[in-house]
Design a protein around this motif. Sequence first.
Motif, PDB file in Angstrom:
ATOM      1  N   GLN A  90       5.973  -5.416   5.669  1.00 13.51           N
ATOM      2  CA  GLN A  90       6.814  -4.566   4.818  1.00 13.51           C
ATOM      3  C   GLN A  90       6.256  -3.161   4.661  1.00 13.51           C
ATOM      4  O   GLN A  90       7.015  -2.191   4.559  1.00 13.51           O
ATOM      5  N   THR A  91       4.931  -3.032   4.594  1.00  9.99           N
ATOM      6  CA  THR A  91       4.309  -1.753   4.224  1.00  9.99           C
ATOM      7  C   THR A  91       3.682  -0.985   5.370  1.00  9.99           C
ATOM      8  O   THR A  91       3.524   0.236   5.281  1.00  9.99           O
ATOM      9  N   ASP A 123       0.564   2.991  -2.479  1.00  4.93           N
ATOM     10  CA  ASP A 123       1.514   3.498  -1.491  1.00  4.93           C
ATOM     11  C   ASP A 123       1.149   3.016  -0.084  1.00  4.93           C
ATOM     12  O   ASP A 123       0.191   2.258   0.101  1.00  4.93           O
ATOM     13  N   GLN A 124       1.905   3.449   0.904  1.00  5.04           N
ATOM     14  CA  GLN A 124       1.722   2.964   2.273  1.00  5.04           C
ATOM     15  C   GLN A 124       0.492   3.547   2.957  1.00  5.04           C
ATOM     16  O   GLN A 124       0.171   3.164   4.082  1.00  5.04           O
ATOM     17  N   ILE A 180       8.571  -1.515  -2.316  1.00  2.49           N
ATOM     18  CA  ILE A 180       8.724  -2.244  -1.058  1.00  2.49           C
ATOM     19  C   ILE A 180       8.403  -3.727  -1.220  1.00  2.49           C
ATOM     20  O   ILE A 180       9.082  -4.592  -0.680  1.00  2.49           O
ATOM     21  N   PHE A 221       3.755  -2.372  -4.263  1.00  5.30           N
ATOM     22  CA  PHE A 221       3.623  -1.542  -3.061  1.00  5.30           C
ATOM     23  C   PHE A 221       4.850  -0.627  -2.965  1.00  5.30           C
ATOM     24  O   PHE A 221       5.990  -1.099  -3.003  1.00  5.30           O
ATOM     25  N   LYS A 223       6.790   3.226  -1.391  1.00  8.65           N
ATOM     26  CA  LYS A 223       6.892   4.144  -0.257  1.00  8.65           C
ATOM     27  C   LYS A 223       6.017   5.373  -0.478  1.00  8.65           C
ATOM     28  O   LYS A 223       5.791   5.798  -1.612  1.00  8.65           O
TER      29      LYS A 223
END
Length: 247
Positions: A90-91, A123-124, A180, A221, A223
């Motif tokens: 997903q991330t 974040d990512q 996310i 988590f 974006k």
Amino acid sequence: MKLFSVKLRASKDGKHISGAERITPYEKINTVINQLYQRLSRKEFDSINIKIDILKEQPLLVEKTLPVVNLTFKNHIEANKTAVQIIQKQTGLSEEKIKQLIDLIHSGASPDGENMRGAMIVDQKGNRLERDRFRGIRTTHVDYLDREGIVKKLIKKGFTERTADALALTTKNMLHKDIIAEYCISDEPDYLTGYISTKEAYYRLTPLKEKGNKKGGRIYFIKNGADIDGIYRFLEKKPVLIKDADI
């Protein structure tokens, strides 16, 4: 119809122990307070705070929760391997970074090595973005339109009211466009089921933590470049009522 947020928070020696919230009409406030107190009274505490606020805006009505998927494993190590895989997909974060973050939850993610009162925001790029690493972020103002009916439905399927609470909370989280995935384990040493949520499903993983571990918490988590203030406003202020559970 006027609706109210009713929150009870239990603490001991100044530290948060447990909390619960309901959204209810005025005439049911006393009943709700008694119900929440019965839940919190199982904990060891020296103080309980009751907060009642009228909702200043109409709740966002949501048709259904996330679909529930049950996954069972030999042990928490295998379960967390699957959790890492879901989160990575997903991330885009590396397995190593995700494992580091999960290890923090299992060992105490607050700066003092204790449990955070709320969730971590990541974040990512792997950056932690919560404003306060002791408090984190808390998802509130969420409930079911017909809580009693939903709880009965879940119990018939072998779940508990604890599942109803977690499912409502994470369904609200996944409504936000910039969130996310979520990772969660309880801080109760004998409750070993945890979960991962994505936009697609609420995955219950058993066991996701080691028996006897008193640490727990959540990771949200998000974006890259997400509006952090907007996430705080939505999760902590926007009222949400869910009509049905997708089970």
